[in-house]
Design a protein around this motif. Structure first.
Motif, mmCIF file in Angstrom:
data_model
loop_
_atom_site.group_PDB
_atom_site.id
_atom_site.type_symbol
_atom_site.label_atom_id
_atom_site.label_comp_id
_atom_site.label_asym_id
_atom_site.label_seq_id
_atom_site.Cartn_x
_atom_site.Cartn_y
_atom_site.Cartn_z
ATOM 1 N N GLY A 104 0.576 -1.155 -0.153
ATOM 2 C CA GLY A 104 0.261 -0.004 -0.120
ATOM 3 C C GLY A 104 0.949 1.268 0.324
ATOM 4 O O GLY A 104 1.995 1.188 0.819
ATOM 5 N N LEU A 105 0.527 1.890 -0.548
ATOM 6 C CA LEU A 105 1.460 3.700 -0.702
ATOM 7 C C LEU A 105 1.239 3.820 0.641
ATOM 8 O O LEU A 105 2.519 4.681 0.749
ATOM 9 N N ARG A 106 0.504 4.136 1.668
ATOM 10 C CA ARG A 106 1.277 4.872 2.664
ATOM 11 C C ARG A 106 1.877 4.168 3.672
ATOM 12 O O ARG A 106 3.570 4.649 4.387
ATOM 13 N N GLU A 107 2.178 2.706 3.425
ATOM 14 C CA GLU A 107 3.227 2.040 4.453
ATOM 15 C C GLU A 107 4.476 1.987 3.528
ATOM 16 O O GLU A 107 5.343 1.808 4.256
ATOM 17 N N PHE A 108 4.586 1.780 2.676
ATOM 18 C CA PHE A 108 5.658 1.789 1.118
ATOM 19 C C PHE A 108 6.533 2.749 1.509
ATOM 20 O O PHE A 108 7.613 3.653 1.305
ATOM 21 N N GLU A 109 5.298 4.703 1.546
ATOM 22 C CA GLU A 109 6.243 5.683 2.048
ATOM 23 C C GLU A 109 6.711 5.920 3.297
ATOM 24 O O GLU A 109 8.059 6.484 3.295
ATOM 25 N N ALA A 110 5.975 4.689 4.132
ATOM 26 C CA ALA A 110 6.740 5.380 5.370
ATOM 27 C C ALA A 110 7.904 4.837 5.302
ATOM 28 O O ALA A 110 8.878 5.452 6.283
ATOM 29 N N ASP A 155 8.148 10.900 13.431
ATOM 30 C CA ASP A 155 7.431 10.798 15.454
ATOM 31 C C ASP A 155 6.535 9.529 14.477
ATOM 32 O O ASP A 155 5.404 8.756 15.456
ATOM 33 N N TRP A 156 7.103 8.517 13.767
ATOM 34 C CA TRP A 156 6.399 6.866 13.875
ATOM 35 C C TRP A 156 5.768 6.800 14.845
ATOM 36 O O TRP A 156 4.916 5.279 15.185
ATOM 37 N N ARG A 157 6.143 6.649 16.148
ATOM 38 C CA ARG A 157 6.452 5.476 17.948
ATOM 39 C C ARG A 157 5.013 6.397 18.490
ATOM 40 O O ARG A 157 4.649 5.880 18.814
ATOM 41 N N THR A 158 5.267 7.463 18.106
ATOM 42 C CA THR A 158 3.523 8.495 18.511
ATOM 43 C C THR A 158 2.865 8.975 18.267
ATOM 44 O O THR A 158 1.523 9.391 17.786
ATOM 45 N N THR A 159 3.344 8.894 16.268
ATOM 46 C CA THR A 159 2.031 9.458 15.679
ATOM 47 C C THR A 159 0.600 8.973 15.331
ATOM 48 O O THR A 159 0.747 7.659 15.455
ATOM 49 N N ASP A 160 -0.737 9.754 15.757
ATOM 50 C CA ASP A 160 -1.528 8.662 15.276
ATOM 51 C C ASP A 160 -2.457 8.855 13.963
ATOM 52 O O ASP A 160 -3.984 8.429 13.702
ATOM 53 N N ASP A 209 -1.898 3.885 11.014
ATOM 54 C CA ASP A 209 -2.816 2.697 11.391
ATOM 55 C C ASP A 209 -1.335 1.858 11.582
ATOM 56 O O ASP A 209 -0.346 1.782 11.373
ATOM 57 N N GLU A 210 -1.266 0.125 12.067
ATOM 58 C CA GLU A 210 -0.352 -0.258 12.864
ATOM 59 C C GLU A 210 0.115 -1.047 11.635
ATOM 60 O O GLU A 210 1.480 -0.878 11.873
ATOM 61 N N ARG A 211 0.588 -1.612 10.022
ATOM 62 C CA ARG A 211 0.653 -1.535 8.919
ATOM 63 C C ARG A 211 2.271 -0.295 8.827
ATOM 64 O O ARG A 211 2.944 -0.566 8.764
ATOM 65 N N THR A 212 1.087 0.713 8.570
ATOM 66 C CA THR A 212 2.519 1.846 8.155
ATOM 67 C C THR A 212 3.256 2.149 9.390
ATOM 68 O O THR A 212 4.491 2.280 9.077
#
Length: 168
Positions: free
Chosen positions: A41-47, A83-88, A91-94
């Motif tokens: 997915g685009l979001r996990e790819f870009e993350a 801020d991947w640890r704390t961002t809201d 989702d869990e995959r991203t």
């Protein structure tokens, strides 16, 4: 720039295509393949991609946003990745994609069973292999571009000027 580029030559094309013709085009093909053939997915790819870009310091990679079918991640996504640890915003995959990219780049010897339990709960084995290949590509080639000073030759300065495909 740490490589001498002939007068009038495009630095990226010269280094990736002409300087090492037995390796450069193959490396460029791998770099492009992760964009053209991904099933992530685009979001996990870009993350994952942007987390590697942050760690590598590659100016082009930080500026680039992958586009699929006219869609890109939202403004502020780069900050959320940092801020991947704390961002809201994730989702869990991203979140796992950003974490995996960071740990792969900085502490790959300590990817423990607890981490793999979380990964396999959210990603198939094929997706894990694909993500690993993508992260490896971005880590290697983003660092290559940054270390050799190539990333500063292809930074995109204005919206709407993004290339149709990323720099190798």
């Amino acid at each position: 720039m740490r490589i001498d580029i002939p007068q009038g030559a495009d630095p990226l094309a010269y280094v990736w295509g002409e300087l090492v013709p037995g390796i450069g085009p193959a490396a460029a093909a791998l770099s492009l393949a992760v964009y053209e053939h991904t099933t992530l997915g685009l979001r996990e790819f870009e993350a994952a991609r942007l987390r590697i870009a942050q760690l590598n310091g590659c100016l082009f990679c930080l500026d680039w946003r992958t586009e699929r079918d006219g869609e890109k991640v939202e403004d502020g996504f780069l900050d959320a990745v940092a801020d991947w640890r704390t961002t809201d915003s994730f989702d869990e995959r991203t979140r796992l994609a950003a974490e995996y990219a960071e740990r792969y780049a900085l502490d790959h010897h300590h990817l423990d069973d607890a981490f793999w339990d979380r990964m396999t709960a959210h990603y198939s084995q094929a997706e894990i292999v694909e993500l690993t290949m993508c992260v490896g590509s971005w880590l290697a080639f983003g660092r290559l571009n940054h270390v050799l000073g190539l990333d500063s030759t292809c930074v995109l300065s204005a919206p709407g000027t993004r290339r149709s495909s990323p720099a190798p």
